[in-house]
Design an enzyme around this catalytic site. Structure first.
Site, PDB file in Angstrom:
ATOM      1  N   ASP A   1       0.826  -1.197   0.000  1.00  0.00           N
ATOM      2  CA  ASP A   1       0.000   0.000   0.000  1.00  0.00           C
ATOM      3  C   ASP A   1       0.867   1.257   0.000  1.00  0.00           C
ATOM      4  O   ASP A   1       1.972   1.237  -0.559  1.00  0.00           O
ATOM      5  CB  ASP A   1      -0.934  -0.028   1.221  1.00  0.00           C
ATOM      6  CG  ASP A   1      -2.308   0.542   0.929  1.00  0.00           C
ATOM      7  OD1 ASP A   1      -2.406   1.771   0.789  1.00  0.00           O
ATOM      8  OD2 ASP A   1      -3.270  -0.237   0.847  1.00  0.00           O
TER       9      ASP A   1
ATOM     10  N   ASP B   1       2.872  -1.898  17.779  1.00  0.00           N
ATOM     11  CA  ASP B   1       3.375  -3.144  18.352  1.00  0.00           C
ATOM     12  C   ASP B   1       3.296  -4.324  17.394  1.00  0.00           C
ATOM     13  O   ASP B   1       3.874  -5.383  17.663  1.00  0.00           O
ATOM     14  CB  ASP B   1       2.601  -3.487  19.630  1.00  0.00           C
ATOM     15  CG  ASP B   1       2.891  -2.519  20.762  1.00  0.00           C
ATOM     16  OD1 ASP B   1       3.921  -1.817  20.694  1.00  0.00           O
ATOM     17  OD2 ASP B   1       2.078  -2.451  21.710  1.00  0.00           O
TER      18      ASP B   1
ATOM     19  N   SER C   1     -11.293  -0.911  -0.583  1.00  0.00           N
ATOM     20  CA  SER C   1     -10.022  -0.975   0.149  1.00  0.00           C
ATOM     21  C   SER C   1     -10.249  -1.266   1.625  1.00  0.00           C
ATOM     22  O   SER C   1      -9.369  -1.804   2.305  1.00  0.00           O
ATOM     23  CB  SER C   1      -9.264   0.346   0.037  1.00  0.00           C
ATOM     24  OG  SER C   1      -8.542   0.415  -1.154  1.00  0.00           O
TER      25      SER C   1
ATOM     26  N   HIS D   1      -3.781   5.886   3.575  1.00  0.00           N
ATOM     27  CA  HIS D   1      -4.502   4.733   3.047  1.00  0.00           C
ATOM     28  C   HIS D   1      -3.950   3.420   3.613  1.00  0.00           C
ATOM     29  O   HIS D   1      -4.691   2.572   4.115  1.00  0.00           O
ATOM     30  CB  HIS D   1      -4.420   4.736   1.521  1.00  0.00           C
ATOM     31  CG  HIS D   1      -5.283   3.709   0.844  1.00  0.00           C
ATOM     32  ND1 HIS D   1      -4.849   2.435   0.573  1.00  0.00           N
ATOM     33  CD2 HIS D   1      -6.540   3.785   0.364  1.00  0.00           C
ATOM     34  CE1 HIS D   1      -5.808   1.769  -0.044  1.00  0.00           C
ATOM     35  NE2 HIS D   1      -6.852   2.559  -0.181  1.00  0.00           N
TER      36      HIS D   1
ATOM     37  N   ALA E   1      -7.404  -8.287  -8.441  1.00  0.00           N
ATOM     38  CA  ALA E   1      -8.604  -8.906  -7.880  1.00  0.00           C
ATOM     39  C   ALA E   1      -9.212  -9.942  -8.812  1.00  0.00           C
ATOM     40  O   ALA E   1      -9.773 -10.938  -8.355  1.00  0.00           O
ATOM     41  CB  ALA E   1      -9.641  -7.832  -7.547  1.00  0.00           C
TER      42      ALA E   1
ATOM     43  N   VAL F   1      -6.786 -15.348  -6.550  1.00  0.00           N
ATOM     44  CA  VAL F   1      -6.908 -14.203  -5.649  1.00  0.00           C
ATOM     45  C   VAL F   1      -8.327 -14.163  -5.083  1.00  0.00           C
ATOM     46  O   VAL F   1      -9.295 -14.383  -5.816  1.00  0.00           O
ATOM     47  CB  VAL F   1      -6.600 -12.888  -6.385  1.00  0.00           C
ATOM     48  CG1 VAL F   1      -6.819 -11.685  -5.477  1.00  0.00           C
ATOM     49  CG2 VAL F   1      -5.168 -12.901  -6.914  1.00  0.00           C
TER      50      VAL F   1
ATOM     51  N   ASN G   1     -13.678   0.492  -7.101  1.00  0.00           N
ATOM     52  CA  ASN G   1     -14.768   1.404  -6.721  1.00  0.00           C
ATOM     53  C   ASN G   1     -15.421   2.119  -7.896  1.00  0.00           C
ATOM     54  O   ASN G   1     -15.881   3.240  -7.752  1.00  0.00           O
ATOM     55  CB  ASN G   1     -14.231   2.478  -5.762  1.00  0.00           C
ATOM     56  CG  ASN G   1     -13.771   1.890  -4.447  1.00  0.00           C
ATOM     57  OD1 ASN G   1     -14.169   0.797  -4.075  1.00  0.00           O
ATOM     58  ND2 ASN G   1     -12.922   2.614  -3.752  1.00  0.00           N
TER      59      ASN G   1
END
Length: 545
Positions: free
Chosen positions: A289, A301, A483, A338, A431, A436, A420
């Site tokens: 990303d 963490d 997303s 993002h 995708a 996938v 989108n």
């Protein structure tokens, strides 16, 4: 006062609150329904090409073929398509073929190499442009780092073996041991050669060049490369971007106004009872990303220290802006946060999972095929269990198809956002690549979210509206989009793999789909195009089983 101006003022007032809490550089604009979600070609700022020979025409930007301009289309090619970076070709060479020797046959320049599969990024066409050493665009950074970055990053020892030293500028002092480490991409990794290359070569013919105008010299170079017997497949390097790359969806709620919130919250409609029998412990999710805020209290963490920026070949995975409108869309750093938001969403579902940040998108949400492909391979070699790809391109890339097939063969689950565009075609990749898990978005009622893509390649839907998650600077904000849906599935898969670490990607996919809750579609036209149903975390986990 016009209605449009009222909307703009409302949005600007909402952003003022956000800007007081986060770093400078995030700029948004009023929603524009005329924007398409796909990428456009971007001109390169003149400051980025100072080293180009004087005989190069500055009016012909590096990634734009000015001679092929078509004013009837959206900058270049079909307005629904991502576009090739015309001076860049991705080539998989046969085992044992030396990339530099191969490039010399065509007067090309080796920009990057993923050594194991012998996949090479070449500069082709205009030789003087291809040989520029300075960074030219966030779409396709040459592999160079400044002296300060190298001095500060002692752990680059285990990174740069992925790429050819010839791409690094001569005046950069690289560590002597950069070439010694073979942990990231093992040249002797026999598993890399197991991927079937027979069906990977994309069709590049007259119809392709009608759809994607490319200058004649670059066409000729790629044609010659494709006919070379040492080439398994070749293609132009295409752009990719986050599905929310237009501000119309990212960092906007369902009513169109951004919201800074006090704490994270999963979306309405998600069937989940947290922490019942699994938390994602010892499962690694690679987030490809815009980077992550590694200091954010919600995720700090869980962040592994072997993350990488594939755009600039460094260890700096920070999710910050550069104050530049890199893609020329009039917006500056519109996609900052993002990746942080995606990582935070995964951890809301699987709070003990480990996050491997792999930066493949810039602060405007743009990337390129080679960087994404290299990021997938890196994630596999770093023992990621799951790869989350909240990004996409309309180009069915051979490089991406190879990479996701390789990941699946290595037992790594790949999950990607469906996009989108509120459309069936063109589909988004990765995708829509086989193997996938493709994730569409639903609203709180279980209906198709207004923005979500839909097609027969979608495997599962998940809520995507008003997901409140981490944002750089220690804050939280809402976001909507596929997303945000994809990391819900990634988090669910992390829970499943903690419970059953030997599950294959296919078994995980089948269980997620078969345990899905029924959708509540208002339009029968979407039947069979939103996957097997809506994500049900509890049912997929099977705590009693």
């Amino acid at each position: 006062m016009s209605r449009h101006l009222q909307r703009l003022l409302t949005l600007l007032l909402a952003l003022c609150l956000a800007l007081t809490m986060v770093q400078p550089g995030f700029v948004a604009a009023d929603d524009d329904d005329d924007w398409d979600d796909d990428d456009e070609w971007s001109e390169v700022d003149d400051d980025d090409v100072d080293d180009v020979d004087d005989d190069i025409d500055d009016d012909d930007p590096i990634f734009v073929d000015a001679s092929d301009w078509d004013e009837d289309l959206n900058d270049y090619g079909n307005e629904d398509d991502d576009q090739p970076i015309a001076a860049r070709a991705i080539v998989q060479l046969a085992p044992g073929i030396d990339p530099d020797a191969f490039a010399a046959r065509y007067g090309a320049v080796v920009l990057r190499v993923v050594a194991g599969p012998n996949i090479v990024l070449l500069g082709i066409g205009d030789r003087s442009l291809a040989s520029v050493a300075a960074p030219m665009s966030a779409f396709a950074q040459d592999d160079e780092m400044d002296d300060d970055e190298l001095d500060d990053d002692d752990d680059l020892d285990d990174l740069d073996d992925n790429f050819d030293d010839d791409d690094i500028d001569d005046d950069v002092d690289t560590p002597d041991d950069v070439d010694d480490d073979e942990d990231d991409f093992d040249e002797d990794d026999d598993d890399v050669d197991d991927v079937d290359d027979d069906d990977l070569q994309p069709v590049i013919d007259d119809d392709f060049y009608t759809r994607y105008p490319v200058r004649e010299d670059r066409r000729a170079d790629l044609t010659a490369i494709l006919s070379d017997p040492d080439v398994l497949w070749a293609e132009f390097n295409f752009t990719s971007r986050a599905p929310e790359g237009r501000p119309r969806y990212f960092f906007t709620s369902s009513v169109g106004e951004p919201q800074v919130v006090e704490e994270p919250a999963l979306p309405q409609g998600l069937e989940m009872q947290p922490g019942v029998c699994a938390t994602g412990n010892a499962v690694t999710v690679a987030v490809l990303d815009t980077g992550v805020d590694t200091t954010h209290p919600a995720i700090a963490d869980n962040i592994l220290d072997n993350g990488v920026d594939m755009l600039r070949v460094s260890r700096d995975v920070s999710d910050t802006g550069n104050g530049i409108d890199d893609d020329g869309d009039g917006l500056v750093d519109e996609m900052v946060g993002h990746g942080t938001h995606v990582a935070g969403t995964i951890l809301q579902v699987a709070p003990d999972a480990q996050i491997l940040p792999v930066k493949v998108l810039d602060s405007d949400g743009n990337g390129d095929t080679f960087s994404v492909m290299a990021g997938i391979v890196y994630a596999v070699e770093q023992d990621a269990d799951i790869i989350n790809l909240s990004l996409g391109s309309t180009w069915d890339s051979a490089a991406i198809a190879w990479a996701v097939s390789y990941a699946e063969q290595q037992g790594v689950l790949v999950i990607a956002a469906a996009g989108n565009g509120d459309r069936e075609t063109p589909m988004e990749y990765p995708a829509s690549n086989p193997g996938v898990i493709s994730v569409a978005a639903t609203d709180a009622a279980g209906d198709k979210a207004t923005y979500s893509n839909y097609n027969t390649m979608v495997d599962i839907s998940a809520p995507g509206d008003n997901v409140a998650s981490a944002y750089p600077g220690g804050t939280y904000t809402t976001a909507s989009g596929t997303s945000m849906s994809a990391p819900l599935v990634s988090g669910t898969a992390a829970l499943m793999l903690e419970r059953s670490p030997t599950m294959t990607p296919q078994v995980v996919r089948d269980r997620v789909v078969n345990s899905a809750a029924p959708l509540n579609l208002s339009d029968p036209a979407y039947d069979g195009k939103m996957g097997g149903g809506e994500l049900d975390v509890n049912a997929a986990l099977v705590c009693g089983g």
